[in-house]
Every structure is written in structure tokens, then in C-alpha cells.
Design an enzyme around this catalytic site. Structure first.
Site, PDB file in Angstrom:
ATOM      1  N   HIS A  52       0.836  -1.205   0.000  1.00  0.00           N
ATOM      2  CA  HIS A  52       0.000   0.000   0.000  1.00  0.00           C
ATOM      3  C   HIS A  52       0.874   1.260   0.000  1.00  0.00           C
ATOM      4  O   HIS A  52       0.601   2.231  -0.722  1.00  0.00           O
ATOM      5  CB  HIS A  52      -0.863   0.055   1.266  1.00  0.00           C
ATOM      6  CG  HIS A  52      -1.866  -1.053   1.392  1.00  0.00           C
ATOM      7  ND1 HIS A  52      -1.759  -2.048   2.327  1.00  0.00           N
ATOM      8  CD2 HIS A  52      -3.007  -1.315   0.708  1.00  0.00           C
ATOM      9  CE1 HIS A  52      -2.783  -2.873   2.232  1.00  0.00           C
ATOM     10  NE2 HIS A  52      -3.558  -2.456   1.252  1.00  0.00           N
ATOM     11  N   ASP A  55      -3.671  -7.036  -7.359  1.00  0.00           N
ATOM     12  CA  ASP A  55      -5.078  -7.361  -7.614  1.00  0.00           C
ATOM     13  C   ASP A  55      -5.330  -7.095  -9.095  1.00  0.00           C
ATOM     14  O   ASP A  55      -5.966  -6.110  -9.471  1.00  0.00           O
ATOM     15  CB  ASP A  55      -5.975  -6.517  -6.714  1.00  0.00           C
ATOM     16  CG  ASP A  55      -5.695  -6.800  -5.257  1.00  0.00           C
ATOM     17  OD1 ASP A  55      -6.254  -7.767  -4.728  1.00  0.00           O
ATOM     18  OD2 ASP A  55      -4.880  -6.077  -4.651  1.00  0.00           O
ATOM     19  N   GLY A  59      -2.739  -1.416  -7.274  1.00  0.00           N
ATOM     20  CA  GLY A  59      -1.666  -2.403  -7.359  1.00  0.00           C
ATOM     21  C   GLY A  59      -1.962  -3.487  -8.384  1.00  0.00           C
ATOM     22  O   GLY A  59      -3.109  -3.924  -8.536  1.00  0.00           O
TER      23      GLY A  59
HETATM   24  P1  PAJ Z   1      -6.726  -3.341  -0.489  1.00  0.00           P
HETATM   25  O1  PAJ Z   1      -6.704  -4.816  -0.555  1.00  0.00           O
HETATM   26  O2  PAJ Z   1      -6.494  -2.675   0.830  1.00  0.00           O
HETATM   27  O3  PAJ Z   1      -5.659  -2.811  -1.511  1.00  0.00           O
HETATM   28  C1  PAJ Z   1      -5.535  -1.442  -1.744  1.00  0.00           C
HETATM   29  C2  PAJ Z   1      -4.595  -1.233  -2.909  1.00  0.00           C
HETATM   30  O4  PAJ Z   1      -3.317  -1.762  -2.565  1.00  0.00           O
HETATM   31  C3  PAJ Z   1      -5.051  -1.982  -4.163  1.00  0.00           C
HETATM   32  O5  PAJ Z   1      -4.830  -1.166  -5.294  1.00  0.00           O
HETATM   33  C4  PAJ Z   1      -4.139  -3.189  -4.170  1.00  0.00           C
HETATM   34  O6  PAJ Z   1      -3.923  -3.730  -5.468  1.00  0.00           O
HETATM   35  C5  PAJ Z   1      -2.866  -2.599  -3.617  1.00  0.00           C
HETATM   36  N1  PAJ Z   1      -1.971  -3.644  -3.087  1.00  0.00           N
HETATM   37  C6  PAJ Z   1      -2.286  -4.618  -2.207  1.00  0.00           C
HETATM   38  N2  PAJ Z   1      -1.218  -5.419  -2.008  1.00  0.00           N
HETATM   39  C7  PAJ Z   1      -0.219  -4.948  -2.787  1.00  0.00           C
HETATM   40  C8  PAJ Z   1       1.129  -5.345  -3.053  1.00  0.00           C
HETATM   41  N3  PAJ Z   1       1.677  -6.388  -2.460  1.00  0.00           N
HETATM   42  N4  PAJ Z   1       1.858  -4.603  -3.915  1.00  0.00           N
HETATM   43  C9  PAJ Z   1       1.298  -3.534  -4.543  1.00  0.00           C
HETATM   44  N5  PAJ Z   1       0.049  -3.105  -4.344  1.00  0.00           N
HETATM   45  C10 PAJ Z   1      -0.710  -3.806  -3.481  1.00  0.00           C
HETATM   46  O7  PAJ Z   1      -7.983  -3.487  -3.172  1.00  0.00           O
HETATM   47  C11 PAJ Z   1      -8.647  -3.043  -2.256  1.00  0.00           C
HETATM   48  O8  PAJ Z   1      -8.137  -2.780  -1.018  1.00  0.00           O
HETATM   49  C12 PAJ Z   1     -10.115  -2.700  -2.406  1.00  0.00           C
HETATM   50  O9  PAJ Z   1     -10.713  -3.577  -3.296  1.00  0.00           O
HETATM   51  C13 PAJ Z   1     -10.353  -1.225  -2.838  1.00  0.00           C
HETATM   52  C14 PAJ Z   1      -9.763  -0.938  -4.212  1.00  0.00           C
HETATM   53  C15 PAJ Z   1      -9.769  -0.255  -1.798  1.00  0.00           C
HETATM   54  C16 PAJ Z   1     -11.885  -0.972  -2.921  1.00  0.00           C
HETATM   55  O10 PAJ Z   1     -12.505  -1.248  -1.723  1.00  0.00           O
END
Ligand code: PAJ
Length: 373
Positions: free
Chosen positions: A127, A240, A237
Site C-alpha cells: 500500500h 489485484d 496495485g
Molecule cells: P486493499 O486490498 O487494501 O488494496 C488497496 C490497494 O493496494 C489496491 O490497489 C491493491 O492492489 C494494492 N496492493 C495490495 N497489495 C499490494 C502489493 N503487495 N503490492 C502492490 N500493491 C498492493 O484493493 C482493495 O483494497 C479494495 O478492493 C479497494 C480498491 C480499496 C476498494 O474497496
């Protein structure tokens, strides 16, 4: 004031495009020590002290003029503005949707470029990398923390999803995030809420099959966040991967004026993709979980050595997961990177995706197999 109005009128009359943008906008900022509040004019100008684009040129010609209400010189007002480039943590917390929306719109009007990082909290370095990415391309970074109930299925982990607000705020502040919006479910979905986004076709395979309704919830919250925090760019990210494609497609289809920035997956030193859910893993499950990134790396290696048959590669990936003791594989797929349609031959860029349960924890990971040249 009559003179200013006359000048404005005169210039607008000259404008080639009558009815188009205004040619000139004159404001009376200060008039000696006068304090006027009439329907026609307010002096000193009520927002001048918040605006860098007003104070910076004003300081060049009248740095020592004193604002009669605030009793500060123009120079002092300018130096007191929160500096967008400041390194020191300066995180403003917003709980109310109307407040964050008004603030972001105001930042727009003041010429700032705003980057948005939507999250569900329980923040890790993945994040935080999005915050850093946003900082590189915007001078104001806004994050959101909201565990969105509509994207969780009835038997999923909404209730036990990790919530670590204090640590999240500290991490955002030290990453240089400027604003964070932390709504409640009632703020986002007040009584009577009934409008949802029908997600694009790319939402249907893979996660769409395993988690019915998930992307409807994601698309709806993300579009609502784009409305509440109308940023110039938003960072997501690649971890996902399907979510990223769903959001890109939605933004294109609905002409949402925001640029989606895809950010690389951040991994633990041993290759495990960082995830808020990794904290559920026991030490032995944590070891097993490494098989996901290992299977993806091996797939890439196979393609590099000339293997093009998708079925062969998928079988090998499944074997790697099985060998590690992972039995609950939800999918292992090779697909078109944009549409996520299944791909049988790896003769062009192909995304490999895995979803599997390790113990009770559901993990996903992906890797681009053949990069576009
Ligand atoms: P969340 O799982 O908290 O992830 C928030 C953002 O962080 C997303 O864009 C996700 O792809 C990115 N992210 C998570 N792990 C990562 C990693 N290891 N490397 C790079 N980026 C990473 O995804 C969500 O929340 C929700 O679905 C949201 C978009 C906030 C909608 O509710």
C-alpha cells in the site's frame, strides 16, 4: 469596485467565444484596512490566505502589506501555507464525505495535482508503495481507508478483516500522505442507497466466478470514491490484477476524468506477495504460501525457455502448488492481460494468475509471462 467590474465586462465583450470561459477575473483582495461584507463584495477576499497562486505573486509586489483580519503580512501568510513539498508528516484526517469532497475540489481550484490511493487499511509496504507512486506524480496525496462491506461475500472475512487504524495513520503520515478519508459504512451507504455499478465483462472470469458480486461492490465503491475525492490520478496495485483491469475498463467506459496508474506488486524478500491477509497465516502456512510466487516464477522461466503451450504450463503450476501441500486451488489460469480471456498459446503477452487457499486464508498472485516488446 465599479471600475473592476467595468474592466471585466469590457474584456468579456471582446472575447471571441461569448459564453465560453471568462477572459478575465478581477478580485479585490485588500483595500487598506477596509473590512467589507456586502452582497457585492467581501474584502479582504475570504480565501486569499489559503491560495498559493494568489499569495505568491502578491508577495512579489506587496510582501509587507498586512491582512487586516489575520494581522499577518502577505509574506507570513505565504510561508504559513502547508507546503506540498514538505517532507515532515502533515496528515489531515477526514471523516465526513462532504468535507473531503469540498477540500479536494478546493485543492483543484488552487491548481494542485491530486493523487488518490484507495485502501481497506491494514496497510503494508505494498500500500505504501502506492502512496510513493502517487507522490511522484502529484503534489497532494489522498488515501482512503474503508473496509467496503459490499465487496465481501456472505461467507467471507468482512467481520474479521484486520483493522489497524493507528498503525495505518502513522504509516501514511511518514510516507508523506497529505489527506486520509475514513468513512463509516453509513457515510458511504446511507439508508436508501440503491445505485450500483454493473461491472464490465472483464470482471466475469476468475475472481468473478469464485467471488460472485465482488466486483460489483468494488466498482461501486471505487466510483463513489472517485466522486468524493475527484483526483487527477489514482494508484492501484497489480497484485489485484483483475481489479485493476475492471477499474481501468470502468473509467474508460464511463469517461471518469481520472488516470489510473498501475503499480508493481511489492513482495516479501522470499517472493510472497504482500497482502493484508498474510497475517492470518501460521508459520507453516506462510512456508506453503511461497508456492504461489514460485509457481509463477517457474511459469515465466518455462516460457523464457520456449514453452508456448498454456495447458502444459498450467499443469506444471498446479503441480508446484500440490507439492507444497496446497490442495484448495481456486484457479490457475493463463489469460489475455487486458480482457482476461483464456489463452491457449503463449505467443504474445500473457498474464498468469493463481487463487488458492492456504489453510483458510485465500491468497492471489499473478505474473506477466511475456512482456510486450
Ligand atoms: P486493499 O486490498 O487494501 O488494496 C488497496 C490497494 O493496494 C489496491 O490497489 C491493491 O492492489 C494494492 N496492493 C495490495 N497489495 C499490494 C502489493 N503487495 N503490492 C502492490 N500493491 C498492493 O484493493 C482493495 O483494497 C479494495 O478492493 C479497494 C480498491 C480499496 C476498494 O474497496
Amino acid at each position: 469596485m465599479q471600475t473592476l467590474l467595468a474592466i471585466e465586462k469590457n474584456w468579456d465583450a471582446c472575447a471571441a467565444n461569448a459564453g465560453g470561459p471568462r477572459t478575465i477575473d478581477l478580485d479585490l483582495l485588500l483595500y487598506d484596512d477596509a473590512m467589507i461584507e456586502s452582497p457585492e463584495i467581501i474584502v479582504p477576499h475570504p480565501r486569499m490566505h489559503e491560495r498559493r497562486f494568489v499569495l505568491a505573486p502578491a508577495a512579489e509586489i506587496a510582501a509587507n502589506v498586512v491582512h487586516p483580519k489575520l494581522r499577518r503580512t502577505i509574506r507570513e501568510l505565504l510561508t504559513q501555507l502547508p507546503s506540498p513539498a514538505a517532507d515532515e508528516p502533515n496528515l489531515r484526517i477526514f471523516l465526513s464525505p462532504t468535507d473531503i469532497q469540498a477540500t479536494i475540489l478546493d485543492l483543484h481550484r488552487n491548481g494542485h495535482r491530486i493523487g488518490l490511493v484507495p485502501t481497506m487499511g491494514a496497510l503494508h509496504e505494498g500500500h505504501i508503495s502506492l502512496v510513493h507512486n502517487a507522490r511522484e506524480q502529484a503534489d497532494i496525496v489522498a488515501a482512503t481507508i474503508f473496509v467496503n462491506p459490499t465487496q465481501f461475500g456472505p461467507h467471507e472475512d468482512f467481520r474479521k478483516y484486520p483493522r489497524t487504524l493507528d498503525a495505518d495513520l502513522r504509516a501514511l503520515a511518514s510516507a508523506g500522505c497529505n489527506l486520509v478519508f475514513i468513512p463509516t459504512a453509513n457515510d458511504i451507504y446511507p439508508p436508501g442507497f440503491s445505485t450500483y455499478v454493473e461491472p464490465p465483462v472483464v470482471s466475469q472470469p476468475l475472481e468473478g466466478i469464485c467471488r460472485p458480486g465482488h466486483f460489483r461492490g468494488v466498482a461501486t465503491i471505487v466510483l463513489k470514491l472517485f466522486q468524493l475525492l475527484p483526483a487527477h490520478i489514482a494508484c492501484f496495485g497489480q497484485k489485484d490484477y483483475q481489479q485493476l483491469q475492471v477499474i481501468k475498463r470502468m473509467v474508460a467506459d464511463l469517461a471518469v476524468p481520472i488516470e489510473i496508474i498501475a503499480c508493481p506488486t511489492v513482495r516479501e524478500p522470499d517472493g510472497l506477495a504482500m497482502s493484508s491477509r498474510n497475517r492470518y497465516l501460521s508459520p507453516s502456512e506462510r512456508q506453503q504460501a511461497l508456492a504461489l510466487s514460485r509457481a509463477l516464477a517457474q511459469a515465466e522461466q518455462r516460457v523464457r525457455f520456449g514453452e508456448q503451450n498454456a495447458a502444459t504450463i498450467v499443469t506444471a503450476m498446479q503441480a508446484t502448488l500440490h507439492e507444497a501441500g496446497i490442495t484448495q486451488i481456486e484457479y490457475v489460469a493463463l489469460a489475455d492481460p487486458e480482457t482476461l480471456a483464456p489463452q491457449t498459446t503463449v505467443d504474445r503477452p500473457t498474464i498468469a494468475l493463481i487463487a488458492a487457499r492456504v489453510g483458510t486464508t485465500r491468497l492471489i498472485d499473478n505474473r506477466l509471462l511475456l512482456k510486450a516488446t
